[in-house]
Design a protein around this motif. Sequence first.
Motif, PDB file in Angstrom:
ATOM      1  N   MET A 108       0.955  -1.329   0.139  1.00  0.00           N
ATOM      2  CA  MET A 108      -0.039   0.008   0.040  1.00  0.00           C
ATOM      3  C   MET A 108       0.841   1.367   0.057  1.00  0.00           C
ATOM      4  SD  MET A 108      -2.976  -1.016   2.541  1.00  0.00           S
ATOM      5  CE  MET A 108      -1.930  -1.738   3.859  1.00  0.00           C
ATOM      6  N   SER A 109       0.505   2.189  -0.717  1.00  0.00           N
ATOM      7  CA  SER A 109       1.183   3.573  -0.756  1.00  0.00           C
ATOM      8  C   SER A 109       0.459   4.666  -0.910  1.00  0.00           C
ATOM      9  CB  SER A 109       2.376   3.242  -2.103  1.00  0.00           C
ATOM     10  OG  SER A 109       1.157   3.281  -3.252  1.00  0.00           O
ATOM     11  N   ASP A 110       1.013   5.825  -1.382  1.00  0.00           N
ATOM     12  CA  ASP A 110       0.404   6.986  -1.066  1.00  0.00           C
ATOM     13  C   ASP A 110      -0.851   6.951  -1.760  1.00  0.00           C
ATOM     14  OD1 ASP A 110       0.100   9.464  -0.221  1.00  0.00           O
ATOM     15  OD2 ASP A 110       1.912  10.350  -0.890  1.00  0.00           O
ATOM     16  N   HIS A 111      -0.984   8.121  -2.801  1.00  0.00           N
ATOM     17  CA  HIS A 111      -2.300   8.406  -3.503  1.00  0.00           C
ATOM     18  C   HIS A 111      -2.682   7.380  -4.571  1.00  0.00           C
ATOM     19  CE1 HIS A 111      -2.801  12.333  -1.300  1.00  0.00           C
ATOM     20  NE2 HIS A 111      -1.553  12.646  -1.894  1.00  0.00           N
ATOM     21  N   LYS A 112      -1.433   6.562  -5.105  1.00  0.00           N
ATOM     22  CA  LYS A 112      -1.697   5.726  -6.074  1.00  0.00           C
ATOM     23  C   LYS A 112      -1.973   4.266  -5.388  1.00  0.00           C
ATOM     24  CE  LYS A 112       1.370   8.060  -9.340  1.00  0.00           C
ATOM     25  NZ  LYS A 112       2.422   7.969 -10.156  1.00  0.00           N
ATOM     26  N   THR A 113      -1.885   4.201  -4.116  1.00  0.00           N
ATOM     27  CA  THR A 113      -2.183   2.943  -3.586  1.00  0.00           C
ATOM     28  C   THR A 113      -3.432   2.344  -3.764  1.00  0.00           C
ATOM     29  OG1 THR A 113      -2.109   1.854  -1.484  1.00  0.00           O
ATOM     30  CG2 THR A 113      -2.963   3.897  -1.371  1.00  0.00           C
ATOM     31  N   ARG A 114      -3.537   1.059  -3.984  1.00  0.00           N
ATOM     32  CA  ARG A 114      -4.613   0.391  -3.794  1.00  0.00           C
ATOM     33  C   ARG A 114      -5.380   0.489  -2.317  1.00  0.00           C
ATOM     34  NH1 ARG A 114      -4.234  -4.344  -0.886  1.00  0.00           N
ATOM     35  NH2 ARG A 114      -2.293  -4.973  -0.618  1.00  0.00           N
TER      36      ARG A 114
ATOM     37  N   GLU B 103       6.014  -4.396  13.296  1.00  0.00           N
ATOM     38  CA  GLU B 103       7.054  -3.731  13.881  1.00  0.00           C
ATOM     39  C   GLU B 103       8.371  -3.868  13.209  1.00  0.00           C
ATOM     40  OE1 GLU B 103       6.616  -1.630  16.440  1.00  0.00           O
ATOM     41  OE2 GLU B 103       4.352  -2.142  16.479  1.00  0.00           O
ATOM     42  N   VAL B 104       8.797  -4.950  13.017  1.00  0.00           N
ATOM     43  CA  VAL B 104      10.225  -5.034  12.391  1.00  0.00           C
ATOM     44  C   VAL B 104      10.030  -4.374  11.088  1.00  0.00           C
ATOM     45  CG1 VAL B 104      11.804  -6.452  11.285  1.00  0.00           C
ATOM     46  CG2 VAL B 104      10.770  -7.097  13.422  1.00  0.00           C
ATOM     47  N   ALA B 105       8.941  -4.345  10.281  1.00  0.00           N
ATOM     48  CA  ALA B 105       8.913  -3.827   9.048  1.00  0.00           C
ATOM     49  C   ALA B 105       9.084  -2.016   9.094  1.00  0.00           C
ATOM     50  CB  ALA B 105       7.561  -4.069   8.350  1.00  0.00           C
ATOM     51  N   ARG B 106       8.559  -1.747  10.273  1.00  0.00           N
ATOM     52  CA  ARG B 106       8.350  -0.180  10.572  1.00  0.00           C
ATOM     53  C   ARG B 106       9.911   0.300  10.758  1.00  0.00           C
ATOM     54  NH1 ARG B 106       5.385  -0.467  14.722  1.00  0.00           N
ATOM     55  NH2 ARG B 106       3.487   0.282  13.606  1.00  0.00           N
ATOM     56  N   ARG B 107      10.514  -0.705  11.662  1.00  0.00           N
ATOM     57  CA  ARG B 107      12.145  -0.257  11.974  1.00  0.00           C
ATOM     58  C   ARG B 107      12.774  -0.492  10.752  1.00  0.00           C
ATOM     59  NH1 ARG B 107      12.791   0.463  17.223  1.00  0.00           N
ATOM     60  NH2 ARG B 107      11.270  -0.569  18.610  1.00  0.00           N
ATOM     61  N   LEU B 108      12.539  -1.328   9.933  1.00  0.00           N
ATOM     62  CA  LEU B 108      13.467  -1.403   8.534  1.00  0.00           C
ATOM     63  C   LEU B 108      13.205  -0.131   7.718  1.00  0.00           C
ATOM     64  CD1 LEU B 108      13.035  -4.911   7.850  1.00  0.00           C
ATOM     65  CD2 LEU B 108      15.163  -3.995   8.181  1.00  0.00           C
ATOM     66  N   ALA B 109      11.770   0.282   7.673  1.00  0.00           N
ATOM     67  CA  ALA B 109      11.264   1.329   6.764  1.00  0.00           C
ATOM     68  C   ALA B 109      12.098   2.608   7.583  1.00  0.00           C
ATOM     69  CB  ALA B 109       9.918   1.452   6.688  1.00  0.00           C
ATOM     70  N   ASP B 110      12.212   2.890   8.695  1.00  0.00           N
ATOM     71  CA  ASP B 110      12.736   4.019   9.325  1.00  0.00           C
ATOM     72  C   ASP B 110      14.206   3.988   8.765  1.00  0.00           C
ATOM     73  OD1 ASP B 110      10.531   4.785  10.844  1.00  0.00           O
ATOM     74  OD2 ASP B 110      11.003   3.857  12.546  1.00  0.00           O
ATOM     75  N   ALA B 111      14.859   2.847   8.966  1.00  0.00           N
ATOM     76  CA  ALA B 111      16.255   2.985   8.433  1.00  0.00           C
ATOM     77  C   ALA B 111      16.428   3.226   7.005  1.00  0.00           C
ATOM     78  CB  ALA B 111      17.066   1.290   8.672  1.00  0.00           C
ATOM     79  N   GLU B 112      15.622   2.741   6.091  1.00  0.00           N
ATOM     80  CA  GLU B 112      15.684   3.263   4.609  1.00  0.00           C
ATOM     81  C   GLU B 112      15.322   4.623   4.543  1.00  0.00           C
ATOM     82  OE1 GLU B 112      16.160   1.325   1.841  1.00  0.00           O
ATOM     83  OE2 GLU B 112      16.873  -0.137   3.209  1.00  0.00           O
TER      84      GLU B 112
ATOM     85  N   SER C  30       6.744   0.784  -1.070  1.00  0.00           N
ATOM     86  CA  SER C  30       5.856   0.143  -0.307  1.00  0.00           C
ATOM     87  C   SER C  30       5.701  -1.209  -0.676  1.00  0.00           C
ATOM     88  CB  SER C  30       4.403   0.689  -0.606  1.00  0.00           C
ATOM     89  OG  SER C  30       3.296   0.038  -0.309  1.00  0.00           O
ATOM     90  N   PRO C  31       6.122  -1.769  -1.794  1.00  0.00           N
ATOM     91  CA  PRO C  31       6.031  -3.275  -2.030  1.00  0.00           C
ATOM     92  C   PRO C  31       6.844  -4.045  -1.077  1.00  0.00           C
ATOM     93  CG  PRO C  31       5.750  -2.127  -3.946  1.00  0.00           C
ATOM     94  CD  PRO C  31       6.046  -1.049  -3.159  1.00  0.00           C
ATOM     95  N   LEU C  32       8.267  -3.251  -0.917  1.00  0.00           N
ATOM     96  CA  LEU C  32       9.157  -3.560  -0.049  1.00  0.00           C
ATOM     97  C   LEU C  32       8.847  -4.053   1.279  1.00  0.00           C
ATOM     98  CD1 LEU C  32      12.537  -2.096  -1.453  1.00  0.00           C
ATOM     99  CD2 LEU C  32      11.809  -4.308  -1.579  1.00  0.00           C
ATOM    100  N   VAL C  33       8.171  -2.678   1.982  1.00  0.00           N
ATOM    101  CA  VAL C  33       7.416  -2.892   3.399  1.00  0.00           C
ATOM    102  C   VAL C  33       6.610  -3.833   3.552  1.00  0.00           C
ATOM    103  CG1 VAL C  33       6.334  -1.329   4.875  1.00  0.00           C
ATOM    104  CG2 VAL C  33       8.084  -0.204   3.364  1.00  0.00           C
ATOM    105  N   VAL C  34       5.495  -3.959   2.587  1.00  0.00           N
ATOM    106  CA  VAL C  34       4.659  -5.148   2.669  1.00  0.00           C
ATOM    107  C   VAL C  34       5.521  -6.448   2.726  1.00  0.00           C
ATOM    108  CG1 VAL C  34       2.844  -6.483   1.744  1.00  0.00           C
ATOM    109  CG2 VAL C  34       2.795  -3.708   1.443  1.00  0.00           C
ATOM    110  N   GLN C  35       6.515  -6.726   2.060  1.00  0.00           N
ATOM    111  CA  GLN C  35       7.110  -7.866   2.132  1.00  0.00           C
ATOM    112  C   GLN C  35       7.872  -8.157   3.491  1.00  0.00           C
ATOM    113  OE1 GLN C  35       9.986  -8.296  -1.092  1.00  0.00           O
ATOM    114  NE2 GLN C  35       8.192  -7.792  -2.491  1.00  0.00           N
ATOM    115  N   TRP C  36       8.355  -7.061   3.874  1.00  0.00           N
ATOM    116  CA  TRP C  36       9.024  -7.167   5.302  1.00  0.00           C
ATOM    117  C   TRP C  36       7.996  -7.481   6.244  1.00  0.00           C
ATOM    118  CZ3 TRP C  36      11.689  -1.932   4.311  1.00  0.00           C
ATOM    119  CH2 TRP C  36      12.869  -1.886   3.578  1.00  0.00           C
ATOM    120  N   ALA C  37       6.964  -6.781   6.324  1.00  0.00           N
ATOM    121  CA  ALA C  37       5.746  -7.065   7.131  1.00  0.00           C
ATOM    122  C   ALA C  37       5.288  -8.530   7.181  1.00  0.00           C
ATOM    123  CB  ALA C  37       4.707  -6.024   6.866  1.00  0.00           C
TER     124      ALA C  37
END
Length: 560
Positions: free
Chosen positions: A1-7, A233-242, A220-227
């Motif tokens: 899921m992403s910004d305005h273009k997200t599903r 929670e881990v996906a959030r931390r990885l996204a923060d690092a990115e 967004s696709p990467l964050v979804v995969q991490w989740a």
Amino acid sequence: MSDHKTRKARITLAGLGILVVGALVGGGVTALTVLGGDDDSRPGTASPSRSAAPTAAGPSSPAHGRQAEMTPDRARKLVLEKPTGQADGLSTGFSEGPVGAISAAVHFWEEYAFLDDRKARQQMEAIVSPDAGRYVDEQVSEVRTLRENAGLPPSGGTPAGITFSTTVNAVRATSLTGTEGKVVQVWMNNDRYATQRALSTDTEHPSGEAGSNPVPAERSPLVVQWAERHGVEVARRLADAEDFADQVQRRLRPANTTDTYAKAWKVWTRFCATQRFPELEATRGALVAFVVWLLDRGRADGKGYAPSSASTILAGAVVELRRRGAEVGRDDQAQARATLEAAAVELLKAGERRGRGQAPAAEVPDLYRVARACPDTLAGARDKALVLTGFHYASRAQDPAGLLAGDVALTPRGLVVSVLTGKTKHSVRDAKINYQQDPEACPVEAWKAYRARLAADAEPHWQEPTAPAFVGVDRHGNVTGGMVPDSVTRAVKRISARAGIPLAWTGHFLRIGLATTARKKGKDAVAIADQGGWARHSRSMNGYFQRVGGWEDNATAGLT
């Protein structure tokens, strides 16, 4: 899921229900029942009250009486009222009657905290009657269950970046008090959606306050995969690092490089629009078609780019594609570049030359002409110092624009210019400029004269080490601030024209001039590279050398 273009991710909390809210409507006399949860939940209405206190009831019996058959297509469209206030996390101040009641219902579901159990309780208690506490507990329990299903702790706030919206498919308002409309029952069939810029990407601060930077949509696709692999929670931390890595990269990347990438991305999106290709599918065929399109008609005016410009655009587009999460194979990119190079050869065979070609170099006689043409003014002193010092450390336009007065140190042997705005790691350097034998074209003497004139004609603060090294000067001789890359380029062009140089200079002429002049004087290539901020085996620097070198050791030298 992403910004305005997200599903939009549909949250199946309820499909059909009845809403009755009293606190949201002006005067406190219209009531709506809170959604029961599914088709079998049949909440009734609360007793009308003119009290300012919130009034509503929990589930009871349905409204009586049959209504005329109505479909969404047959119904008239309604324009929702805008609220006039906020209280307890909800919009308030709607008018009495059906339109106000419908507006209140839609705004309620738009604002209801589906993922924040504490705020949901506050909102429920604001509209539900005091004797329906059990109903409030049930609704809060549903919020906590939804949080757990989403991989969140049972209790907490809504993750940053998530917003909720309500799509109303059909709505029917019925007065339960005859024509007075004091109590209005609203039947509403709606879909509720959660839209997320990405999974929560707040940066943690020592104060406990969340940052406001969402993860870019392309990640967004990467964050979804991490989740999916590691949990939210881990996906959030990885996204923060990115996010942190992006900030570091933005700080280290020169502004002109960022601009080049941005322009390349615009060209790529224009190409995709004309070909009706998806922007993030960088296939072999798409890349090859892209370079052919660039050479054929890629410019905004419908003409083709020069091969060198097309090469730069291709490189920038690939960088931006990868940054947005698209897969760009090395073999695919190599084939696109090979196509570009082959097409460039075909253009040359056809006798077609595009672009301005290689910029000519500034030469020592040109420096004398510039020095003699500078007027005896603050602007003239600045122009002379700008050109003479820039030539001797092979400046780009952004280099003098980025210098502070403290970055230029006067020593017994000359100047030390600390260039900190380099394009590459080699560009950041301390360039030493010696005194020259002829004071007329000496960069050190020109710098000293400029700083003395600035001290005499301008305010004292322009002499501070933190002040810009090169300042803008208006036609009245007033200092207007520090120069920027564009103003440096314009100044160099204007200076060369004033000196009567046939081909007006650009900001790159000085840089090429040092390389070619030093090479003709027999200077070592490593010393030239270090002075100008090139890599020691730079292809561009060696290209400059080839213009003037290759004569003494040429294969034809001394044959006859």
